[in-house]
Design a protein around this motif. Structure first.
Motif, short mmCIF file in Angstrom:
data_model
loop_
_atom_site.label_atom_id
_atom_site.label_comp_id
_atom_site.label_asym_id
_atom_site.label_seq_id
_atom_site.Cartn_x
_atom_site.Cartn_y
_atom_site.Cartn_z
N CYS A 150 -3.44 -6.81 10.65
CA CYS A 150 -3.86 -5.63 10.37
C CYS A 150 -3.49 -4.44 11.20
CB CYS A 150 -5.56 -5.61 10.97
SG CYS A 150 -6.63 -6.58 9.71
N ASP A 173 -8.58 -3.11 4.63
CA ASP A 173 -9.78 -4.34 4.32
C ASP A 173 -9.63 -4.46 2.88
OD1 ASP A 173 -10.48 -1.64 3.66
OD2 ASP A 173 -12.59 -1.98 4.15
N LYS A 174 -8.85 -3.95 2.17
CA LYS A 174 -8.88 -4.18 0.71
C LYS A 174 -7.58 -5.32 0.72
CE LYS A 174 -11.70 -1.35 -1.18
NZ LYS A 174 -13.06 -1.80 -0.94
N SER A 177 -8.06 -10.04 4.36
CA SER A 177 -9.24 -10.88 4.70
C SER A 177 -9.14 -11.81 5.55
CB SER A 177 -9.78 -11.20 3.40
OG SER A 177 -9.03 -11.91 2.60
#
Length: 188
Positions: A150, A173-174, A177
């Motif tokens: 991330c 966050d899209k 995951s």
């Protein structure tokens, strides 16, 4: 042929950053974004305090099977921190994807099965699914690898994206995951 041409010929367009993007990273993020090259290889990587992310690793066909890829990885492993990279999923119609996976497996990399990664290419508009592989000198958790991915996505992949491509990449966050349940599922 220059380093960018080598990368562009080897990596699918969906995975390539533009030359402008990489040049900006090399100039404006030079404390963390590095290039190591020779006539036989190009290695682009991110040197964070607690991990290394391999953005691109290209070894010329002329040098394959001679241990150059292993030497480059060993140099990064010697830093004693986790190494993370993205690879295309194995496609049995494309033997390069299988060879790449086997190479990294031989080098001690694990597949982060609990991390999902689906990024829309600003070059083609296609959604690209990639697998996350990692090597760790300690027993690094996949959740920790996810957090580092991330960070890489936000600091490197989306760096000045609107300025460079005219639009922004999707929010982290899209794209990434983490599913703890995948890790707990028994393997057949």
């Amino acid at each position: 042929m220059n380093w960018y041409e080598k990368l562009s010929q080897y990596f699918p367009i969906e995975e390539m950053k533009s030359k402008k993007h990489i040049d900006l990273l090399l100039k404006e993020k030079k404390e963390i974004y590095k290039k190591d090259e020779s006539p036989l290889h190009v290695l682009m990587y991110v040197e964070m305090e607690d991990f290394t992310f391999i953005d691109y690793l290209f070894v010329s066909r002329d040098a394959r099977g001679q241990g150059l890829g292993k030497k480059l990885l060993d140099k990064l492993k010697a830093k004693g921190k986790p190494i993370i990279l993205e690879v295309e999923p194995v496609d049995y119609n494309d033997t390069d994807t299988e060879k790449r996976f086997r190479f990294y497996e031989r080098e001690g990399f694990k597949h982060a099965e609990s991390i999902g990664y689906h990024r829309r290419s600003l070059n083609t508009g296609q959604v690209n699914t990639l697998e996350i592989l990692y090597w760790s000198p300690t027993d690094e958790s996949e959740e920790s690898i996810y957090q580092k991915m991330c960070q890489t996505y936000e600091v490197i992949h989306t760096y000045k994206d609107k300025e460079i491509y005219g639009e922004s990449y999707e929010a982290v966050d899209k794209v990434l995951s983490y599913d703890e349940e995948v890790k707990k599922a028994p393997t057949p």
